[in-house]
Design a protein around this motif. Structure first.
Motif, PDB file in Angstrom:
ATOM      1  N   UNK A 451      -2.507 -11.700 -10.314  1.00  0.00           N
ATOM      2  CA  UNK A 451      -3.028 -10.592 -11.127  1.00  0.00           C
ATOM      3  C   UNK A 451      -1.933  -9.634 -11.577  1.00  0.00           C
ATOM      4  N   UNK A 452      -0.791  -9.681 -10.920  1.00  0.00           N
ATOM      5  CA  UNK A 452       0.344  -8.808 -11.266  1.00  0.00           C
ATOM      6  C   UNK A 452      -0.067  -7.332 -11.229  1.00  0.00           C
ATOM      7  N   UNK A 453      -0.607  -6.853 -10.094  1.00  0.00           N
ATOM      8  CA  UNK A 453      -1.109  -5.475 -10.018  1.00  0.00           C
ATOM      9  C   UNK A 453       0.032  -4.469  -9.925  1.00  0.00           C
ATOM     10  N   UNK A 454      -0.286  -3.217 -10.238  1.00  0.00           N
ATOM     11  CA  UNK A 454       0.677  -2.151  -9.961  1.00  0.00           C
ATOM     12  C   UNK A 454       0.190  -1.250  -8.834  1.00  0.00           C
ATOM     13  N   UNK A 455      -1.066  -1.442  -8.376  1.00  0.00           N
ATOM     14  CA  UNK A 455      -1.597  -0.734  -7.202  1.00  0.00           C
ATOM     15  C   UNK A 455      -2.249  -1.755  -6.282  1.00  0.00           C
ATOM     16  N   UNK A 456      -1.753  -1.849  -5.057  1.00  0.00           N
ATOM     17  CA  UNK A 456      -2.318  -2.765  -4.062  1.00  0.00           C
ATOM     18  C   UNK A 456      -3.176  -1.969  -3.084  1.00  0.00           C
ATOM     19  N   UNK A 457      -4.435  -2.360  -2.950  1.00  0.00           N
ATOM     20  CA  UNK A 457      -5.344  -1.790  -1.956  1.00  0.00           C
ATOM     21  C   UNK A 457      -5.595  -2.873  -0.917  1.00  0.00           C
ATOM     22  N   UNK A 458      -5.045  -2.694   0.268  1.00  0.00           N
ATOM     23  CA  UNK A 458      -5.110  -3.727   1.307  1.00  0.00           C
ATOM     24  C   UNK A 458      -5.900  -3.206   2.498  1.00  0.00           C
ATOM     25  N   UNK A 459      -7.052  -3.841   2.764  1.00  0.00           N
ATOM     26  CA  UNK A 459      -7.928  -3.430   3.863  1.00  0.00           C
ATOM     27  C   UNK A 459      -7.869  -4.493   4.956  1.00  0.00           C
ATOM     28  N   UNK A 460      -7.115  -4.223   6.013  1.00  0.00           N
ATOM     29  CA  UNK A 460      -6.905  -5.137   7.142  1.00  0.00           C
ATOM     30  C   UNK A 460      -6.468  -6.528   6.665  1.00  0.00           C
ATOM     31  N   UNK A 461      -5.334  -6.624   5.971  1.00  0.00           N
ATOM     32  CA  UNK A 461      -4.912  -7.917   5.430  1.00  0.00           C
ATOM     33  C   UNK A 461      -4.402  -8.895   6.486  1.00  0.00           C
ATOM     34  N   UNK A 462      -4.092  -8.421   7.709  1.00  0.00           N
ATOM     35  CA  UNK A 462      -3.449  -9.298   8.700  1.00  0.00           C
ATOM     36  C   UNK A 462      -4.415  -9.901   9.712  1.00  0.00           C
ATOM     37  N   UNK A 463      -5.724  -9.657   9.562  1.00  0.00           N
ATOM     38  CA  UNK A 463      -6.670 -10.068  10.605  1.00  0.00           C
ATOM     39  C   UNK A 463      -6.529 -11.528  11.011  1.00  0.00           C
ATOM     40  N   UNK A 464      -6.264 -12.405  10.047  1.00  0.00           N
ATOM     41  CA  UNK A 464      -6.219 -13.835  10.361  1.00  0.00           C
ATOM     42  C   UNK A 464      -4.843 -14.444  10.098  1.00  0.00           C
ATOM     43  N   UNK A 465      -3.833 -13.601   9.962  1.00  0.00           N
ATOM     44  CA  UNK A 465      -2.494 -14.107   9.653  1.00  0.00           C
ATOM     45  C   UNK A 465      -1.676 -14.274  10.920  1.00  0.00           C
ATOM     46  N   UNK A 466      -0.902 -15.368  10.989  1.00  0.00           N
ATOM     47  CA  UNK A 466      -0.007 -15.550  12.124  1.00  0.00           C
ATOM     48  C   UNK A 466       1.241 -14.688  11.916  1.00  0.00           C
ATOM     49  N   UNK A 467       2.119 -14.688  12.925  1.00  0.00           N
ATOM     50  CA  UNK A 467       3.264 -13.771  12.891  1.00  0.00           C
ATOM     51  C   UNK A 467       4.201 -14.064  11.720  1.00  0.00           C
ATOM     52  N   UNK A 483       2.596   0.629  -6.163  1.00  0.00           N
ATOM     53  CA  UNK A 483       2.084   1.511  -5.119  1.00  0.00           C
ATOM     54  C   UNK A 483       1.250   0.707  -4.126  1.00  0.00           C
ATOM     55  N   UNK A 484       1.344   1.047  -2.847  1.00  0.00           N
ATOM     56  CA  UNK A 484       0.598   0.367  -1.792  1.00  0.00           C
ATOM     57  C   UNK A 484      -0.257   1.381  -1.047  1.00  0.00           C
ATOM     58  N   UNK A 485      -1.538   1.048  -0.870  1.00  0.00           N
ATOM     59  CA  UNK A 485      -2.434   1.809   0.014  1.00  0.00           C
ATOM     60  C   UNK A 485      -2.947   0.815   1.042  1.00  0.00           C
ATOM     61  N   UNK A 486      -2.658   1.079   2.315  1.00  0.00           N
ATOM     62  CA  UNK A 486      -2.840   0.080   3.370  1.00  0.00           C
ATOM     63  C   UNK A 486      -3.694   0.608   4.514  1.00  0.00           C
ATOM     64  N   UNK A 487      -4.764  -0.131   4.833  1.00  0.00           N
ATOM     65  CA  UNK A 487      -5.544   0.085   6.048  1.00  0.00           C
ATOM     66  C   UNK A 487      -5.228  -1.079   6.978  1.00  0.00           C
ATOM     67  N   UNK A 488      -4.727  -0.795   8.178  1.00  0.00           N
ATOM     68  CA  UNK A 488      -4.373  -1.877   9.096  1.00  0.00           C
ATOM     69  C   UNK A 488      -4.276  -1.361  10.521  1.00  0.00           C
TER      70      UNK A 488
END
Length: 643
Positions: A451-467, A483-488
């Motif tokens: 999508x080539x965004x300029x604002x990233x809204x990330x809500x718990x993006x790591x829940x299922x990601x390995x290290x 710009x990044x807005x992060x909930x984690x």
């Protein structure tokens, strides 16, 4: 102790463990790490007795009790506290013993049952269960709510509470932080740091592993390798070992090439045939050192945004919520180009609601949300299926997205792009509903990048990601120009990516002036205030009207006497604070020394031993500090004399 001797374990045709041996000592705190699919959960099933080794022996003391988190979602109308209490198997056994004794009218057995109940802590069991629930984020008015009234994530917290309340010599925790917010995660760290038994944790949260574990067991290629130290120490030591292994492999390859050249040159000459044949035998006998091939580590990057509006967003008197119910009100914030904002707050305070409102997934209930010209939002939902279609494959998702924003893209280009996110071959057509959590998360990341965004809204993006994938995400976010807005709840990701924080609490969104350590201190103070209010609400009202009034002067004298009584204990606590600070500084210095990679093997061993001693000293000092704190609190409340 736990002992594996020459254990081989298969799941179907796959060999999960191949002739492995391992010893774990009582009381150790072990982090079990390895790539997704390596077999970590299968090893847990072996230790729990649900699987049996195909060859070899797996032993642990027969008297040990085992506690682990059930993975099924409970379905019951039972109250939350009673449901958690059922997890205390020692208490339930004592209660059953009492019922049997009373039915048999056996006085001696009744006495034994009452002794067993006392040993099991029956008289404060309910308060212990409720303390666990409050620590895991439940509200006071939810303590007796039916289990079925909670969502899936909260019911998994109930399963975790059942595990924690069960007294056991061995506790197995498989991804215990997946359904926790940062507040509950910090509380769980503190609880586990005081757990006296043997603890084995599977987790992809680096800071959680560093805080809890003192031993790391790495599962790779069906082999188990034990390393001393937490996850960061393991990474450092393993990297050094790989360098040495690669050097040994390169040296061996040179030797093999030399032997092969001799054989090729002289094998046809009668005068040299004997020597050539001996070289062939030497080549066959030579141990083949496995080359160090880094497993195809996942990496990606966000493409440069087409534009960067500034400001990105302006929120004015914004109210966010559901239906007619506002969860947060009067939000007045501005989001600028290039900002890295971490959004903090307990579950239920409205973090995801604010993010969904900004992402246009929820309408604003009041106020205005003004977007900058050319704003393009990339939204990672906490529940991936909120933005994925379970009956479609990854390629279908990409084709639909490309049709909207880049109709010139050809199918082969989309297939190649998905290959960067490990969707290759027929996997691009596998329906999303059958993908693992990590695969769904990678697909959402692929959609975001396209999508080539300029604002990233990330809500718990790591829940299922390995290290490895978390590391790739951290690097990509740091290189992202927007710009990044992060909930984690992943503190490592928050520390590495965010340079400022918003706090969502008590119906408001305010800037938080501090870092994650300050936030943790704020959480501790808030928890103490909540516990004090809960305690006061349970205490009976003082019968002021029927007892003689105590003068203010007597009150002050009594308070001064109590403070004087507590003074030596508080002085010792201050000494322990300074000692803990010094120990922490020494640990950071030693870990930094290891991280340089310049230490000799002997120095690495010495540092490892010192880090182990420091960990023991920290545990001892923290335990003494906690006990003193309880004594001080008891003295100042007037409930007990000084120890």
């Amino acid at each position: 102790m736990i002992t594996l001797r020459n254990v081989t374990l298969r799941r179907g045709t796959k060999v999960v463990l191949d002739d492995v041996s391992l010893t774990l000592q009582p009381g150790e705190r072990i982090g079990l790490v390895g790539a997704n699919g390596a077999g970590k959960s299968s090893l847990f099933a072996l230790l729990a007795g649900r699987l049996h080794a195909d060859r070899g022996d797996a032993d642990m003391p027969p008297t040990w009790r085992l506690s682990e988190v059930a993975q099924n979602l409970p379905e019951t109308e039972q109250g939350a506290t009673d449901f958690v209490l059922e997890g205390d198997l020692t208490l339930q056994k004592a209660r059953s013993l009492l019922e049997s004794a009373e039915s048999a009218h056996d006085g001696l057995l009744i006495a034994e049952a009452h002794a067993a109940l006392q040993d099991a802590g029956a008289f404060d069991a309910r308060s212990r269960a409720q303390s666990l629930l409050l620590g895991l984020g439940f509200k006071v008015d939810q303590l007796d709510s039916p289990v079925n009234s909670f969502s899936g994530g909260w019911r998994m917290r109930l399963q975790l509470a059942r595990t924690l309340i069960n007294p056991a010599e061995l506790m197995l925790l498989d991804e215990p932080t997946n359904h926790l917010d940062l507040d509950a995660l910090v509380w769980l760290e503190g609880w586990l740091s005081r757990y006296p038994g043997t603890l084995i944790i599977i987790s992809h949260d680096r800071e959680f592993l560093d805080a809890i574990t003192r031993v790391t067991v790495h599962l790779e290629h069906a082999k188990l390798t034990r390393w001393g130290g937490n996850y960061t120490a393991f990474e450092t030591l393993r990297a050094q070992a790989q360098v040495l292994q690669q050097a040994a492999f390169d040296k061996q390859q040179d030797r093999i090439a030399h032997l092969q050249r001799f054989i090729d040159r002289f094998k046809a000459k009668a005068t040299k045939a004997k020597q050539a044949q001996s070289r062939v035998k030497a080549l066959e006998r030579m141990e083949k050192l496995a080359p160090v091939l880094a497993a195809s580590e996942f990496s990606f990057e966000f493409r440069e945004p087409l534009n960067l509006p500034n400001p990105m967003l302006a929120l004015s008197d914004l109210a966010c919520g559901y239906g007619d119910t506002a969860i947060v009100r009067q939000v007045n914030r501005t989001v600028l180009a290039g900002q890295r904002i971490g959004i903090l707050g307990a579950n239920g305070q409205g973090k995801s609601t604010v993010v969904k409102t900004i992402a246009r997934m929820l309408p604003a209930l009041a106020g205005t949300l003004t977007e900058g010209k050319g704003l393009t939002i990339g939204y990672f939902a906490q529940q991936e299926l909120d933005v994925l279609r379970p009956d479609e494959g990854a390629l279908a998702h990409m084709l639909r997205l490309a049709k909207e924003i880049s109709p010139q893209a050809r199918e082969q280009e989309l297939r190649d792009f998905l290959g960067q996110f490990r969707f290759t071959g027929d996997m691009v057509n596998q329906v999303v509903g059958s993908l693992s959590g990590g695969e769904k998360a990678r697909l959402v990341l692929a959609l975001l990048v396209w999508q080539r965004p300029n604002l990233l809204l990330l809500d718990e993006p790591t829940n299922h990601l390995d290290l490895q994938t978390r590391e790739a995400l951290s690097i990509a976010l740091n290189e992202f120009e927007g710009t990044v807005m992060l909930v984690s709840h992943d503190r490592a990701l928050l520390r590495e990516v965010c340079d400022e924080f918003w706090l969502v609490a008590d119906g408001a969104v305010q800037p938080f002036d501090g870092d994650l350590d300050d936030y943790q201190q704020w959480l501790n103070e808030r928890a103490r205030d909540e516990a004090r209010r809960l305690k006061e609400s349970k205490e009976p009202a003082s019968p002021v009207a029927t007892e003689p009034a105590v003068t203010q002067r007597e009150d002050r004298r009594a308070a001064a006497a109590l403070r004087q009584q507590a003074a030596p204990l508080k002085k010792r606590m201050e000494q322990l604070d300074r000692q803990l600070a010094a120990l922490g500084q020494e640990r950071e210095t030693l870990e930094a020394e290891l991280a340089t990679g310049n230490a000799t093997p002997q120095r690495i061993a010495d540092v490892g031993r010192r880090l182990k001693a420091l960990a023991d000293d920290v545990d001892s000092a923290e335990m003494e500090w906690l006990e003193l704190g309880e004594q001080v609190e008891a003295i100042l409340s007037g409930s007990t004399p000084a120890a």
